[in-house]
Design an enzyme around this catalytic site. Structure first.
Site, PDB file in Angstrom:
ATOM      1  N   SER A  64      39.702  39.817  33.614  1.00 30.68           N
ATOM      2  CA  SER A  64      39.261  39.725  32.188  1.00 30.68           C
ATOM      3  C   SER A  64      38.039  38.795  31.850  1.00 30.68           C
ATOM      4  O   SER A  64      37.463  38.831  30.765  1.00 30.68           O
ATOM      5  CB  SER A  64      40.255  39.242  31.107  1.00 30.68           C
ATOM      6  OG  SER A  64      41.060  40.456  31.087  1.00 30.68           O
ATOM      7  N   LYS A  67      34.725  40.290  30.896  1.00 27.98           N
ATOM      8  CA  LYS A  67      34.536  40.746  29.647  1.00 27.98           C
ATOM      9  C   LYS A  67      33.634  40.007  28.833  1.00 27.98           C
ATOM     10  O   LYS A  67      32.862  40.427  27.921  1.00 27.98           O
ATOM     11  CB  LYS A  67      35.866  40.553  28.682  1.00 27.98           C
ATOM     12  CG  LYS A  67      37.070  41.645  29.354  1.00 27.98           C
ATOM     13  CD  LYS A  67      38.343  41.484  28.526  1.00 27.98           C
ATOM     14  CE  LYS A  67      39.591  42.333  29.012  1.00 27.98           C
ATOM     15  NZ  LYS A  67      40.778  41.993  28.557  1.00 27.98           N
ATOM     16  N   TYR A 191      35.828  50.238  32.740  1.00 31.27           N
ATOM     17  CA  TYR A 191      36.816  49.132  32.566  1.00 31.27           C
ATOM     18  C   TYR A 191      37.433  48.607  33.865  1.00 31.27           C
ATOM     19  O   TYR A 191      37.447  47.491  34.125  1.00 31.27           O
ATOM     20  CB  TYR A 191      37.618  49.299  31.351  1.00 31.27           C
ATOM     21  CG  TYR A 191      38.580  48.429  30.958  1.00 31.27           C
ATOM     22  CD1 TYR A 191      38.373  47.106  30.452  1.00 31.27           C
ATOM     23  CD2 TYR A 191      39.938  48.477  31.492  1.00 31.27           C
ATOM     24  CE1 TYR A 191      39.151  46.263  30.444  1.00 31.27           C
ATOM     25  CE2 TYR A 191      40.634  47.352  31.338  1.00 31.27           C
ATOM     26  CZ  TYR A 191      40.453  46.084  30.790  1.00 31.27           C
ATOM     27  OH  TYR A 191      41.164  45.262  30.542  1.00 31.27           O
ATOM     28  N   TYR A 243      43.527  34.829  24.364  1.00 26.81           N
ATOM     29  CA  TYR A 243      44.491  35.697  23.811  1.00 26.81           C
ATOM     30  C   TYR A 243      45.197  34.902  22.833  1.00 26.81           C
ATOM     31  O   TYR A 243      44.647  34.045  22.233  1.00 26.81           O
ATOM     32  CB  TYR A 243      45.529  36.589  24.634  1.00 26.81           C
ATOM     33  CG  TYR A 243      44.731  37.062  25.745  1.00 26.81           C
ATOM     34  CD1 TYR A 243      43.800  37.917  25.601  1.00 26.81           C
ATOM     35  CD2 TYR A 243      44.680  36.833  27.185  1.00 26.81           C
ATOM     36  CE1 TYR A 243      42.895  38.594  26.557  1.00 26.81           C
ATOM     37  CE2 TYR A 243      44.019  37.126  28.364  1.00 26.81           C
ATOM     38  CZ  TYR A 243      43.140  37.986  28.083  1.00 26.81           C
ATOM     39  OH  TYR A 243      42.207  38.519  29.066  1.00 26.81           O
ATOM     40  N   VAL A 261      43.672  37.991  34.549  1.00 23.04           N
ATOM     41  CA  VAL A 261      45.017  37.717  35.191  1.00 23.04           C
ATOM     42  C   VAL A 261      44.890  37.708  36.759  1.00 23.04           C
ATOM     43  O   VAL A 261      46.102  37.606  37.375  1.00 23.04           O
ATOM     44  CB  VAL A 261      45.941  38.954  34.924  1.00 23.04           C
ATOM     45  CG1 VAL A 261      46.159  39.001  33.483  1.00 23.04           C
ATOM     46  CG2 VAL A 261      45.170  40.474  35.220  1.00 23.04           C
TER      47      VAL A 261
HETATM   48  N1  GLN Z   1      42.547  44.661  34.093  1.00 21.71           N
HETATM   49  C1  GLN Z   1      43.502  43.896  33.416  1.00 21.71           C
HETATM   50  C2  GLN Z   1      44.130  44.839  32.627  1.00 21.71           C
HETATM   51  O1  GLN Z   1      43.607  45.695  31.941  1.00 21.71           O
HETATM   52  C3  GLN Z   1      42.656  42.606  32.691  1.00 21.71           C
HETATM   53  C4  GLN Z   1      43.560  41.858  32.040  1.00 21.71           C
HETATM   54  C5  GLN Z   1      43.340  40.555  32.080  1.00 21.71           C
HETATM   55  O2  GLN Z   1      42.711  39.989  32.927  1.00 21.71           O
HETATM   56  N2  GLN Z   1      43.767  39.798  31.114  1.00 21.71           N
HETATM   57  O3  GLN Z   1      45.267  44.731  32.393  1.00 21.71           O
END
Ligand code: GLN
Length: 309
Positions: A64, A67, A191, A243, A261
């Site tokens: 993420s 992003k 994505y 988050y 993650v």
């Molecule tokens: N690719 C992961 C997902 O879509 C990204 C989530 C994350 O890094 N928090 O679940």
């Protein structure tokens, strides 16, 4: 100001020995195989000095953290019209939550939860084949990091494609509201590939420089985004980058940060430093446990904070 080089080494040393390291993400199978013993830290200061320690050269799945770069790319394409399709409020829910989407008519709270990032990917896909949209993002990240060796980990991308049922649900649900304009599988492909970009702490910190330099590539260098846009991206990282633990991160670290993650975090001390940290074990909110501790230590020792002079 403490000796940054020494501080970075000391923090890496302390984190290497930590017993409680959190849990690696297992819902993306290749991430479950990553050794939780890793720890890397890299600080690029405003004058361009690079201080790195631990596993700072080893690429990991940025997940993420991507992003931030995808949002920057989308704002470059459609500017503020993006905000008709995605909000700018913290969600107070986990990264992969679907609950708010029904009440809020398929408009995600912010670009850093998965639903919002899917809308951003859909924007970046417009007028392109998925492979071209990904190529464009990869070129942008390579440019920012000044490193042509950065690639997408196809094993991770394929694993997410095979197991990302929640993301598939989010994309289809937003499609029903008309907020995904392409075939959901195409948007999801973009994505998943952006999340599968692999970078080291050094590469990630370098790629974050434009956010410490008010939108400039480096002091006196070319402009990547306007000063206003850099400020706003930093604001979103601070309020939404972790988050439902974004408030806790602001309280403990006091800097804009975006987690993934894979255990990476990119943090920005405006005018002072771009920082990347990696430790694969996560806390309950899905953010790197030792990565957050390390940033807390660094911010405390340097005084870097967006809430203090
Ligand atoms: N690719 C992961 C997902 O879509 C990204 C989530 C994350 O890094 N928090 O679940």
């Amino acid at each position: 100001m403490p000796d940054i080089a020494r501080l970075v080494r000391d923090i890496a040393e302390e984190m290497r020995g930590a017993e409680e390291r959190g849990k690696v993400a297992t819902y993306i199978p290749p991430l479950a195989l990553v050794d939780p013993g890793h720890f890397g830290l890299c600080v690029v200061t405003a004058d361009g000095e690079v201080h790195a320690a631990g596993d700072s050269e080893e690429p990991f799945s940025i997940q993420s953290v991507s992003k931030v770069f995808a949002l920057t790319q989308a704002l470059g394409k459609v500017g503020d019209t993006l905000w008709r399709r995605v909000g700018r409020e913290p969600s107070g829910t986990p990264f992969n939550s679907i609950v708010q989407l029904e009440r809020e008519q398929g408009v995600p709270r912010n670009p850093f939860i998965n639903a919002g990032a899917l809308v951003v990917a859909d924007v970046n896909l417009a007028g392109h084949q998925p492979r071209v949209a990904i190529g464009e993002l990869l070129r942008f990240v390579r440019y920012l990091a000044d490193d042509e060796t950065i690639t997408v980990d196809e094993v991770v991308a394929r694993a997410e494609q095979a197991t990302g049922f929640r993301n598939v649900a989010l994309a289809n649900y937003m499609k029903a509201f008309g907020n995904i304009t392409h075939a959901p599988e195409l948007t999801l492909g973009v994505y998943f590939h952006q999340c599968a970009i692999a970078m080291s702490c050094r590469q990630l910190a370098m790629a974050g420089r434009f956010l410490m330099h008010g939108g400039l590539y480096e002091p006196g260098g070319p402009r990547v985004v306007s000063a206003q846009r850099a400020r706003r991206i930093n604001a979103l990282m601070l309020t939404c980058g972790h988050y439902d633990a974004s408030g806790d991160f602001a309280f403990r670290v006091g800097l804009p940060g975006k987690s993934g993650v894979g255990g990476g975090i990119l943090a920005v001390a405006p005018g002072k430093a771009a920082i990347a940290v990696w430790s694969p074990g996560l806390n309950d909110a899905g953010n790197s446990m030792l990565g957050t501790f390390a940033l807390e230590r660094l911010a405390e020792a340097t005084g870097w904070s967006v809430f203090a002079p």
